[in-house]
Design a protein around this motif. Structure first.
Motif, PDB file in Angstrom:
ATOM      1  N   GLN A  19       0.825  -1.206   0.000  1.00  0.00           N
ATOM      2  CA  GLN A  19       0.000   0.000   0.000  1.00  0.00           C
ATOM      3  C   GLN A  19       0.861   1.258   0.000  1.00  0.00           C
ATOM      4  O   GLN A  19       0.588   2.219  -0.714  1.00  0.00           O
ATOM      5  CB  GLN A  19      -0.930   0.001   1.223  1.00  0.00           C
ATOM      6  N   GLU A  20       1.923   1.231   0.821  1.00  0.00           N
ATOM      7  CA  GLU A  20       2.826   2.381   0.846  1.00  0.00           C
ATOM      8  C   GLU A  20       3.533   2.559  -0.497  1.00  0.00           C
ATOM      9  O   GLU A  20       3.703   3.676  -0.980  1.00  0.00           O
ATOM     10  CB  GLU A  20       3.868   2.212   1.960  1.00  0.00           C
ATOM     11  N   ASN A  21       3.917   1.465  -1.147  1.00  0.00           N
ATOM     12  CA  ASN A  21       4.553   1.515  -2.449  1.00  0.00           C
ATOM     13  C   ASN A  21       3.614   2.138  -3.484  1.00  0.00           C
ATOM     14  O   ASN A  21       4.017   2.975  -4.292  1.00  0.00           O
ATOM     15  CB  ASN A  21       4.978   0.108  -2.877  1.00  0.00           C
ATOM     16  N   GLU A  22       2.353   1.746  -3.454  1.00  0.00           N
ATOM     17  CA  GLU A  22       1.368   2.309  -4.386  1.00  0.00           C
ATOM     18  C   GLU A  22       1.173   3.805  -4.134  1.00  0.00           C
ATOM     19  O   GLU A  22       1.079   4.605  -5.072  1.00  0.00           O
ATOM     20  CB  GLU A  22       0.042   1.555  -4.251  1.00  0.00           C
ATOM     21  N   ARG A  23       1.130   4.193  -2.847  1.00  0.00           N
ATOM     22  CA  ARG A  23       0.998   5.614  -2.506  1.00  0.00           C
ATOM     23  C   ARG A  23       2.191   6.403  -3.013  1.00  0.00           C
ATOM     24  O   ARG A  23       2.038   7.488  -3.603  1.00  0.00           O
ATOM     25  CB  ARG A  23       0.862   5.782  -0.987  1.00  0.00           C
ATOM     26  N   LEU A  24       3.395   5.856  -2.835  1.00  0.00           N
ATOM     27  CA  LEU A  24       4.597   6.539  -3.301  1.00  0.00           C
ATOM     28  C   LEU A  24       4.635   6.637  -4.830  1.00  0.00           C
ATOM     29  O   LEU A  24       5.096   7.644  -5.381  1.00  0.00           O
ATOM     30  CB  LEU A  24       5.845   5.815  -2.782  1.00  0.00           C
ATOM     31  N   ARG A  25       4.138   5.611  -5.520  1.00  0.00           N
ATOM     32  CA  ARG A  25       4.076   5.675  -6.986  1.00  0.00           C
ATOM     33  C   ARG A  25       3.125   6.779  -7.445  1.00  0.00           C
ATOM     34  O   ARG A  25       3.407   7.490  -8.404  1.00  0.00           O
ATOM     35  CB  ARG A  25       3.642   4.327  -7.551  1.00  0.00           C
ATOM     36  N   ARG A  26       1.973   6.906  -6.760  1.00  0.00           N
ATOM     37  CA  ARG A  26       1.042   7.984  -7.113  1.00  0.00           C
ATOM     38  C   ARG A  26       1.680   9.345  -6.871  1.00  0.00           C
ATOM     39  O   ARG A  26       1.553  10.246  -7.695  1.00  0.00           O
ATOM     40  CB  ARG A  26      -0.249   7.846  -6.307  1.00  0.00           C
ATOM     41  N   GLU A  27       2.368   9.506  -5.741  1.00  0.00           N
ATOM     42  CA  GLU A  27       3.028  10.773  -5.444  1.00  0.00           C
ATOM     43  C   GLU A  27       4.108  11.078  -6.481  1.00  0.00           C
ATOM     44  O   GLU A  27       4.270  12.229  -6.896  1.00  0.00           O
ATOM     45  CB  GLU A  27       3.629  10.747  -4.047  1.00  0.00           C
ATOM     46  N   LEU A  28       4.855  10.070  -6.887  1.00  0.00           N
ATOM     47  CA  LEU A  28       5.894  10.256  -7.902  1.00  0.00           C
ATOM     48  C   LEU A  28       5.284  10.668  -9.237  1.00  0.00           C
ATOM     49  O   LEU A  28       5.792  11.565  -9.912  1.00  0.00           O
ATOM     50  CB  LEU A  28       6.712   8.976  -8.067  1.00  0.00           C
ATOM     51  N   ALA A  29       4.172  10.032  -9.612  1.00  0.00           N
ATOM     52  CA  ALA A  29       3.500  10.400 -10.859  1.00  0.00           C
ATOM     53  C   ALA A  29       2.990  11.839 -10.794  1.00  0.00           C
ATOM     54  O   ALA A  29       3.110  12.594 -11.766  1.00  0.00           O
ATOM     55  CB  ALA A  29       2.352   9.437 -11.143  1.00  0.00           C
ATOM     56  N   ASP A  30       2.442  12.238  -9.631  1.00  0.00           N
ATOM     57  CA  ASP A  30       1.985  13.622  -9.461  1.00  0.00           C
ATOM     58  C   ASP A  30       3.147  14.603  -9.535  1.00  0.00           C
ATOM     59  O   ASP A  30       3.041  15.657 -10.171  1.00  0.00           O
ATOM     60  CB  ASP A  30       1.249  13.787  -8.125  1.00  0.00           C
ATOM     61  N   ALA A  31       4.263  14.261  -8.898  1.00  0.00           N
ATOM     62  CA  ALA A  31       5.442  15.137  -8.937  1.00  0.00           C
ATOM     63  C   ALA A  31       5.985  15.244 -10.362  1.00  0.00           C
ATOM     64  O   ALA A  31       6.374  16.337 -10.800  1.00  0.00           O
ATOM     65  CB  ALA A  31       6.518  14.613  -7.993  1.00  0.00           C
ATOM     66  N   ASP A  32       6.001  14.136 -11.094  1.00  0.00           N
ATOM     67  CA  ASP A  32       6.443  14.173 -12.490  1.00  0.00           C
ATOM     68  C   ASP A  32       5.529  15.058 -13.330  1.00  0.00           C
ATOM     69  O   ASP A  32       5.998  15.827 -14.170  1.00  0.00           O
ATOM     70  CB  ASP A  32       6.489  12.767 -13.085  1.00  0.00           C
ATOM     71  N   ALA A  33       4.233  14.947 -13.123  1.00  0.00           N
ATOM     72  CA  ALA A  33       3.283  15.768 -13.880  1.00  0.00           C
ATOM     73  C   ALA A  33       3.478  17.251 -13.560  1.00  0.00           C
ATOM     74  O   ALA A  33       3.451  18.094 -14.465  1.00  0.00           O
ATOM     75  CB  ALA A  33       1.859  15.337 -13.571  1.00  0.00           C
ATOM     76  N   ARG A  34       3.679  17.570 -12.279  1.00  0.00           N
ATOM     77  CA  ARG A  34       3.921  18.965 -11.906  1.00  0.00           C
ATOM     78  C   ARG A  34       5.216  19.477 -12.520  1.00  0.00           C
ATOM     79  O   ARG A  34       5.264  20.591 -13.042  1.00  0.00           O
ATOM     80  CB  ARG A  34       3.965  19.111 -10.389  1.00  0.00           C
ATOM     81  N   ALA A  35       6.282  18.673 -12.483  1.00  0.00           N
ATOM     82  CA  ALA A  35       7.566  19.086 -13.057  1.00  0.00           C
ATOM     83  C   ALA A  35       7.450  19.278 -14.562  1.00  0.00           C
ATOM     84  O   ALA A  35       8.001  20.223 -15.124  1.00  0.00           O
ATOM     85  CB  ALA A  35       8.641  18.049 -12.738  1.00  0.00           C
TER      86      ALA A  35
END
Length: 123
Positions: A19-35
């Motif tokens: 679950q934590e891995n999935e949460r971190l993947r979502r956060e990474l995807a959001d950070a990539d989209a923002r960047a």
């Protein structure tokens, strides 16, 4: 019984880590989209402001000028620059785009640039 308790504890820990891995993947995807959005905005701001100020003196009045080849002013040869020269494996001039120029009214520096939106077949 201890084996079953340890196994259940590991399964619970594994589920929590997934679950934590999935949460971190979502956060990474959001950070990539923002960047990517910030980079796109910066690129667009640089692109739209590229022909507004002089790079030499900072003057804000750039006037279009005609740059051409040849000696006959009645039939000038427009300048074109290859747009695929560096990506073509054969190294040939397969496509070209017209060269446009703007002159600074303050210092006289001539800014040459390629109009990549108006591509023509050339040789």
């Amino acid at each position: 019984m201890a084996y079953r308790d340890d196994r259940e504890a590991m399964l619970l820990q594994l589920a929590a880590l997934e679950q934590e891995n999935e949460r971190l993947r979502r956060e990474l995807a959001d950070a990539d989209a923002r960047a990517r959005g910030v980079a796109d905005d910066t690129r667009e701001r640089r692109r739209s402001g590229a022909h507004k100020t002089c790079v030499m003196c900072g003057g804000v009045t750039l006037l279009p000028v005609a740059i051409f080849a040849g000696h006959d002013t009645r039939a000038p040869l427009p300048l074109h620059m290859s747009t695929l020269r560096f990506t073509s494996p054969s190294g040939g001039f397969t496509h070209s785009a017209p060269v446009h120029s703007l002159a600074c009214s303050t210092c006289g520096f001539i800014h040459n640039f390629i109009d990549m939106t108006h591509r023509t077949q050339g040789g």
